[in-house]
Design a protein around this motif. Sequence first.
Motif, PDB file in Angstrom:
ATOM      1  N   VAL A 133       0.568  -1.062  -0.172  1.00 42.67           N
ATOM      2  CA  VAL A 133      -0.009  -0.014  -0.237  1.00 42.67           C
ATOM      3  C   VAL A 133       0.943   1.242   0.065  1.00 42.67           C
ATOM      4  N   GLY A 134       2.015   1.278   0.851  1.00 40.33           N
ATOM      5  CA  GLY A 134       2.946   2.169   1.012  1.00 40.33           C
ATOM      6  C   GLY A 134       3.556   2.756  -0.646  1.00 40.33           C
ATOM      7  N   LEU A 135       3.862   1.507  -1.435  1.00 41.59           N
ATOM      8  CA  LEU A 135       4.339   1.817  -2.737  1.00 41.59           C
ATOM      9  C   LEU A 135       3.180   2.168  -3.675  1.00 41.59           C
ATOM     10  N   ILE A 136       1.940   1.927  -3.461  1.00 40.86           N
ATOM     11  CA  ILE A 136       0.801   2.812  -4.255  1.00 40.86           C
ATOM     12  C   ILE A 136       0.844   4.165  -3.837  1.00 40.86           C
ATOM     13  N   LEU A 137       0.751   4.350  -2.622  1.00 40.52           N
ATOM     14  CA  LEU A 137       0.593   5.792  -2.147  1.00 40.52           C
ATOM     15  C   LEU A 137       1.818   6.609  -2.524  1.00 40.52           C
ATOM     16  N   ALA A 138       3.024   6.095  -2.626  1.00 46.51           N
ATOM     17  CA  ALA A 138       4.266   6.738  -2.967  1.00 46.51           C
ATOM     18  C   ALA A 138       3.894   7.335  -4.469  1.00 46.51           C
ATOM     19  N   ALA A 139       3.548   6.601  -5.383  1.00 49.94           N
ATOM     20  CA  ALA A 139       3.249   6.523  -6.815  1.00 49.94           C
ATOM     21  C   ALA A 139       2.276   7.778  -6.911  1.00 49.94           C
ATOM     22  N   VAL A 140       1.111   7.524  -6.290  1.00 43.58           N
ATOM     23  CA  VAL A 140      -0.233   8.399  -6.316  1.00 43.58           C
ATOM     24  C   VAL A 140       0.241   9.717  -5.904  1.00 43.58           C
ATOM     25  N   PHE A 141       0.587   9.840  -4.835  1.00 42.87           N
ATOM     26  CA  PHE A 141       0.800  11.376  -4.157  1.00 42.87           C
ATOM     27  C   PHE A 141       1.644  12.183  -4.684  1.00 42.87           C
ATOM     28  N   ILE A 193     -15.188  -2.585  -2.087  1.00 37.99           N
ATOM     29  CA  ILE A 193     -14.289  -1.816  -1.847  1.00 37.99           C
ATOM     30  C   ILE A 193     -13.369  -2.052  -0.871  1.00 37.99           C
ATOM     31  N   ALA A 194     -13.822  -2.355   0.156  1.00 35.34           N
ATOM     32  CA  ALA A 194     -12.939  -2.650   1.560  1.00 35.34           C
ATOM     33  C   ALA A 194     -11.979  -4.049   1.267  1.00 35.34           C
ATOM     34  N   TYR A 195     -12.501  -5.009   0.569  1.00 36.68           N
ATOM     35  CA  TYR A 195     -11.874  -6.233   0.284  1.00 36.68           C
ATOM     36  C   TYR A 195     -10.998  -6.343  -0.868  1.00 36.68           C
ATOM     37  N   ALA A 196     -11.047  -5.192  -1.720  1.00 36.05           N
ATOM     38  CA  ALA A 196     -10.059  -4.981  -2.579  1.00 36.05           C
ATOM     39  C   ALA A 196      -8.756  -4.457  -2.098  1.00 36.05           C
ATOM     40  N   ILE A 197      -8.745  -3.933  -0.804  1.00 32.05           N
ATOM     41  CA  ILE A 197      -7.453  -3.216  -0.191  1.00 32.05           C
ATOM     42  C   ILE A 197      -6.828  -4.265   0.459  1.00 32.05           C
ATOM     43  N   LEU A 199      -1.913 -12.138   0.937  1.00 34.11           N
ATOM     44  CA  LEU A 199      -0.711 -12.125  -0.028  1.00 34.11           C
ATOM     45  C   LEU A 199      -0.854 -11.899  -1.452  1.00 34.11           C
ATOM     46  N   GLY A 200      -2.180 -12.590  -1.871  1.00 30.36           N
ATOM     47  CA  GLY A 200      -2.686 -12.566  -3.311  1.00 30.36           C
ATOM     48  C   GLY A 200      -2.886 -11.155  -3.494  1.00 30.36           C
ATOM     49  N   VAL A 201      -3.812 -10.448  -2.890  1.00 30.39           N
ATOM     50  CA  VAL A 201      -4.089  -9.300  -3.199  1.00 30.39           C
ATOM     51  C   VAL A 201      -2.944  -8.166  -3.009  1.00 30.39           C
ATOM     52  N   SER A 202      -2.271  -8.422  -2.238  1.00 32.12           N
ATOM     53  CA  SER A 202      -0.655  -7.490  -2.192  1.00 32.12           C
ATOM     54  C   SER A 202       0.111  -7.856  -3.535  1.00 32.12           C
ATOM     55  N   PHE A 203       0.053  -9.067  -3.964  1.00 29.89           N
ATOM     56  CA  PHE A 203       0.876  -9.334  -5.060  1.00 29.89           C
ATOM     57  C   PHE A 203       0.451  -8.413  -6.212  1.00 29.89           C
ATOM     58  N   VAL A 204      -1.023  -8.289  -6.376  1.00 27.64           N
ATOM     59  CA  VAL A 204      -1.702  -7.755  -7.597  1.00 27.64           C
ATOM     60  C   VAL A 204      -1.197  -6.272  -7.215  1.00 27.64           C
ATOM     61  N   PHE A 205      -1.330  -5.679  -6.224  1.00 25.16           N
ATOM     62  CA  PHE A 205      -1.065  -4.233  -6.027  1.00 25.16           C
ATOM     63  C   PHE A 205       0.603  -4.032  -6.313  1.00 25.16           C
ATOM     64  N   PHE A 206       1.393  -5.100  -5.776  1.00 30.61           N
ATOM     65  CA  PHE A 206       2.921  -4.673  -6.233  1.00 30.61           C
ATOM     66  C   PHE A 206       2.897  -4.870  -7.921  1.00 30.61           C
ATOM     67  N   VAL A 207       2.476  -5.547  -8.344  1.00 26.37           N
ATOM     68  CA  VAL A 207       2.707  -5.424  -9.850  1.00 26.37           C
ATOM     69  C   VAL A 207       2.134  -4.366 -10.516  1.00 26.37           C
ATOM     70  N   LEU A 208       0.942  -4.064  -9.790  1.00 27.31           N
ATOM     71  CA  LEU A 208       0.529  -2.531 -10.226  1.00 27.31           C
ATOM     72  C   LEU A 208       1.261  -1.313  -9.887  1.00 27.31           C
ATOM     73  N   ALA A 209       2.101  -1.445  -8.718  1.00 26.90           N
ATOM     74  CA  ALA A 209       2.961  -0.165  -8.230  1.00 26.90           C
ATOM     75  C   ALA A 209       4.223  -0.427  -9.108  1.00 26.90           C
ATOM     76  N   PHE A 210       4.464  -1.701  -9.561  1.00 32.53           N
ATOM     77  CA  PHE A 210       5.974  -1.905 -10.251  1.00 32.53           C
ATOM     78  C   PHE A 210       5.702  -1.174 -11.637  1.00 32.53           C
ATOM     79  N   LEU A 211       4.399  -1.400 -12.275  1.00 35.81           N
ATOM     80  CA  LEU A 211       4.191  -0.871 -13.648  1.00 35.81           C
ATOM     81  C   LEU A 211       4.125   0.686 -13.581  1.00 35.81           C
ATOM     82  N   ILE A 212       3.568   1.210 -12.641  1.00 36.42           N
ATOM     83  CA  ILE A 212       3.425   2.844 -12.536  1.00 36.42           C
ATOM     84  C   ILE A 212       4.667   3.373 -12.142  1.00 36.42           C
ATOM     85  N   ILE A 213       5.491   2.915 -11.086  1.00 36.46           N
ATOM     86  CA  ILE A 213       6.701   3.347 -11.168  1.00 36.46           C
ATOM     87  C   ILE A 213       7.841   3.332 -11.972  1.00 36.46           C
ATOM     88  N   ARG A 214       7.665   2.380 -12.908  1.00 32.56           N
ATOM     89  CA  ARG A 214       8.500   2.021 -14.025  1.00 32.56           C
ATOM     90  C   ARG A 214       8.193   2.754 -15.099  1.00 32.56           C
TER      91      ARG A 214
END
Length: 254
Positions: free
Chosen positions: A148-156, A193-197, A224-239
């Motif tokens: 979640v911190g990765l996503i926040l770092a990119a979005v903010f 929405i809550a379960y997507a976080i 771990l599964g949802v975190s992996f999805v967010f991890f990939v999303l954050a990777f693509l955004i930051i790259r």
Amino acid sequence: MNFVTLLLCEIKYFTNFQNKMYQFLLFFQPLLFLAIIYFLREVRGDAESGQFVVATALLSMWTYVLYSSGSALTSLKWNETLTLLIAAPTSLFQVILTKTIANSFIALISMILSFIYGRFIFQFPIGIHNYALFFIAVLVLLISLSVVGLILAAVFTISENVYSYQNLMLTPVLLLCGVFIPVDQFPSLLQPIAYAIPMTWGIQSVYQALEMSEAVYFSMSVTLGVSFVFFVLAFLIIRKMEFVLRKSGKMGAI
């Protein structure tokens, strides 16, 4: 510099740790919330305080991650370090990842202090029956906080007034992730929405580990599964962000 070395440097030399605001979040905020719980218990006569101590720890952890990881990329831009990082051989994603992981583990100090304050100052029963299971659940929660911190770092990075957005989302995210009220008691519209976080499942696994529920293993797996999805999303955004910065050569690109 490899990933492990970079991570150890972030934990050891984390500059924001010297910030008075973060010192307050780590060391004094848990004490204030526990004092409120103590006086509420005195008024209401509620002896079941273990879950409230854990909620206080989760609140402090999320607050620290929100402000430290959410500002990770923006602070680099403000102090003009981002230009050097873009020119360095180390990828920007690796730098931000190590910062968010370090922030999550530093936030663990708040949980430990909450338990120490609650047990030895306010005499609250913590109620942890299986320390190994609870520790594993907390580690899974730290993974979700890092992602979640990765996503926040990119979005903010879209706004210079980053702290206003952080203040705005602090309490709503706590409520949405089920820190105080179980997600299954939410209106049907809010539950998806809550379960997507990923943090929602991580918090749920911590509570289930506290209650010795068999569902804790399912919650940790989903975390771990949802975190992996967010991890990939954050990777693509930051790259993508790094590619734009290198191509344009202007920090205004973010």
